[in-house]
Design an enzyme around this catalytic site. Sequence first.
Site, PDB file in Angstrom:
ATOM      1  N   ARG A  19      -1.466 -61.781  16.482  1.00 33.63           N
ATOM      2  CA  ARG A  19      -0.544 -62.905  16.269  1.00 33.63           C
ATOM      3  C   ARG A  19      -0.112 -62.817  14.808  1.00 33.63           C
ATOM      4  NH1 ARG A  19      -4.252 -65.943  19.910  1.00 33.63           N
ATOM      5  NH2 ARG A  19      -2.988 -66.876  21.552  1.00 33.63           N
ATOM      6  N   ARG A  21       1.145 -77.959  27.041  1.00 35.66           N
ATOM      7  CA  ARG A  21      -0.223 -77.508  26.756  1.00 35.66           C
ATOM      8  C   ARG A  21      -0.907 -78.305  25.655  1.00 35.66           C
ATOM      9  NH1 ARG A  21       1.003 -71.438  24.210  1.00 35.66           N
ATOM     10  NH2 ARG A  21      -0.803 -71.622  22.872  1.00 35.66           N
ATOM     11  N   ASN A  39      -1.301 -68.928  28.498  1.00 36.04           N
ATOM     12  CA  ASN A  39      -1.252 -70.240  27.832  1.00 36.04           C
ATOM     13  C   ASN A  39       0.120 -70.876  28.026  1.00 36.04           C
ATOM     14  OD1 ASN A  39      -3.643 -69.194  26.964  1.00 36.04           O
ATOM     15  ND2 ASN A  39      -3.015 -68.898  24.845  1.00 36.04           N
ATOM     16  N   HIS A  71     -16.589 -60.462  -2.952  1.00 38.89           N
ATOM     17  CA  HIS A  71     -17.365 -59.276  -2.569  1.00 38.89           C
ATOM     18  C   HIS A  71     -18.625 -59.628  -1.814  1.00 38.89           C
ATOM     19  CE1 HIS A  71     -14.940 -57.619  -5.840  1.00 38.89           C
ATOM     20  NE2 HIS A  71     -14.830 -56.673  -4.952  1.00 38.89           N
ATOM     21  N   CYS A 124      -3.255 -61.598  27.545  1.00 38.49           N
ATOM     22  CA  CYS A 124      -3.796 -62.019  26.255  1.00 38.49           C
ATOM     23  C   CYS A 124      -3.892 -63.530  26.147  1.00 38.49           C
ATOM     24  CB  CYS A 124      -2.964 -61.442  25.109  1.00 38.49           C
ATOM     25  SG  CYS A 124      -1.250 -61.963  25.153  1.00 38.49           S
ATOM     26  N   ARG A 133       2.523 -58.486  17.886  1.00 36.94           N
ATOM     27  CA  ARG A 133       3.535 -59.375  18.465  1.00 36.94           C
ATOM     28  C   ARG A 133       4.448 -59.858  17.358  1.00 36.94           C
ATOM     29  NH1 ARG A 133       1.767 -64.874  21.364  1.00 36.94           N
ATOM     30  NH2 ARG A 133       1.447 -65.571  19.223  1.00 36.94           N
TER      31      ARG A 133
HETATM   32  C1  PEP Z   1       0.055 -67.222  25.515  1.00 30.41           C
HETATM   33  O1  PEP Z   1       1.050 -67.946  25.570  1.00 30.41           O
HETATM   34  O2  PEP Z   1      -0.713 -67.064  26.466  1.00 30.41           O
HETATM   35  C2  PEP Z   1      -0.260 -66.497  24.282  1.00 30.41           C
HETATM   36  C3  PEP Z   1      -1.215 -65.594  24.230  1.00 30.41           C
HETATM   37  O3  PEP Z   1       0.457 -66.788  23.183  1.00 30.41           O
HETATM   38  P1  PEP Z   1       0.249 -68.087  22.250  1.00 30.41           P
HETATM   39  O4  PEP Z   1      -1.023 -68.751  22.693  1.00 30.41           O
HETATM   40  O5  PEP Z   1       0.200 -67.557  20.861  1.00 30.41           O
HETATM   41  O6  PEP Z   1       1.467 -68.879  22.554  1.00 30.41           O
HETATM   42 MG    MG Z   2       2.619 -67.881  24.106  1.00 32.30          MG
END
Ligand code: PEP
Ligand code: MG
Length: 569
Positions: A296, A465, A454, A189, A502, A332
């Site tokens: 997410r 990545r 991404n 709390h 996003c 998502r």
């Molecule tokens: C993306 O791929 O740009 C994305 C927003 O999803 P994540 O980073 O969760 O793969």
């Molecule tokens: Mg993604």
Amino acid sequence: MIKGIGVSPGISIGRAFVLKKMEGKMNGRLLNNENEILQEIKHFDHAVELAANEIEAIKANSEILLNDEELAILETQIELINDPQIREDVLKKIWTEKVNANDALLQVFDVIAQLFENMDDEYMRARSSDMKDIANRILNHLNQADIELHHFDPNTIIIAEDLSPSDTITMDIRYITGFATQTGSKTSHTAIIAKSKGIPAIVNCGEKIHEIQDNDVIILDGTKGLLYVSPHESLLQEYRVLITDHQKQAGELKLLRDKAAITSDGTKIILSANISNAAELESMFGHGAEGVGLLRTEMLFMDREQFPDEDEQFEFYQAIAINAKGKPIIVRTIDIGGDKHLPYFNLPAELNPFLGYRAIRICLDRKDLFIIQLKAILRASAFGDLKIMFPMISNVTEIREAKKILEEAKFILTQQNISFKADIKVGIMIEIPSAAITADILAEEVSFFSIGTNDLCQYTLAVDRMNEKISHLYDPFNPGVLRLIKNVIDQGRKHHVHVGMCGEMASDPLATQLLMGMGLEEFSMSAASIPAVKKIVLSNSMEKAREICRSVMQMNSSTQIISYLEQTL
Ligand code: PEP
Ligand code: MG
């Protein structure tokens, strides 16, 4: 220095007020006959009634001052205090063991509090303090003690073992500038309430907190989770400067928070937040986001031993739907695989996990799991403006299959008479080059696109990545990536499909005007990034943004593009 967990950010300097708890103690008095037992039960029921009235009164008197979390705490307490099982257990002890109501109550609540404390779920564990709080309230009435009302001097920092919900709610917090507790977690709390009131707080400071005396000078750094007791003047001076800086920044941020993101020539840009759970909604509102552009859902599936069942998933989405106060939320569907694994779901080892069994591919293969998530999201859609988004779409067939399963989920719920939003909007992530190139085809199937830069970057440029060695090649300003993004936006607009982004690029101020110029309607990012992007939207025009876009699309290298964009800022 004492180190704890910072649960509400910010810094304050003040004097300690050490809150001493009035804990109930067993008195060992036994009842002699049936008459005394009946009297004791009457006494107990009366104390419960008074305690319940008291919480009702707190709620009624301060309803307009309380936020949703505080109201929820009080409502839970009212429910628990009237729980017939608790009364039954206490009465049973009084009847069979002839113990007095005080001792019976302490024993029953001790068992319940232990039960909560031993739960795996952190949030449920934190609810044990609700139980202790209720017990103390009843005990206060049983023992006719007055509930202590605290009045504080300005700049008071509360030091306590733990704070009960009613402590924090009834406390006159006008002069309180910080909370530090010995125990507690991020969902206790103290954390919830301090955060919602913007008061810096640290929990879990440990035993050392008992060394603090009333009136000790304290520096409380809620951002770093540090507590300094009787600090040197030089450290105080350092922190005073930090406080002034923070106040300045907070003032600027606040001014921006309530401003709509409209360009100087009148175009509205939607700035929304990427979140993973309901707790992040607070930061979302605090930073002026207009909704959730990406929820997410993986977080719900991680850190546990098995898949959450439909009800558990429903509660997770429902909490977000309710607390988002009518703002749109793009949910998502699960995006596991690649770098995101679940300990209980034996995903096969793959040579190329990012090109492998992941996201929608798993969902279409494991319809049994997918339909549970879809049903849970649909059920929660009755409580807020939810939309569904499928990740990692590479072709139109995947969308059609996913939508077919969504229709099956709707059919089952209809059969079960469970309400949901029948016309819930469906969209897709555009994060695979084939999807970006065929955006015109995919547009026929959905209401919105959200560009996931991404993944789109890693697939377009063939750059993992996660691989630091080649991270210099990971470049959203590569003309190849920009052409794909522009195609998605052009096709979306042509086919009346809402287009957002996003991926991380949406939060990069360097990209803001370029993307606006391409016609991007919604930018979704971590909440803390919103003010910087909003500043750029507010101080520029669409005319300039379009011009920037035209120029950039003529350029042949990202080096040239980046240096040009830097000049335009
Ligand atoms: C993306 O791929 O740009 C994305 C927003 O999803 P994540 O980073 O969760 O793969
Ligand atoms: Mg993604």
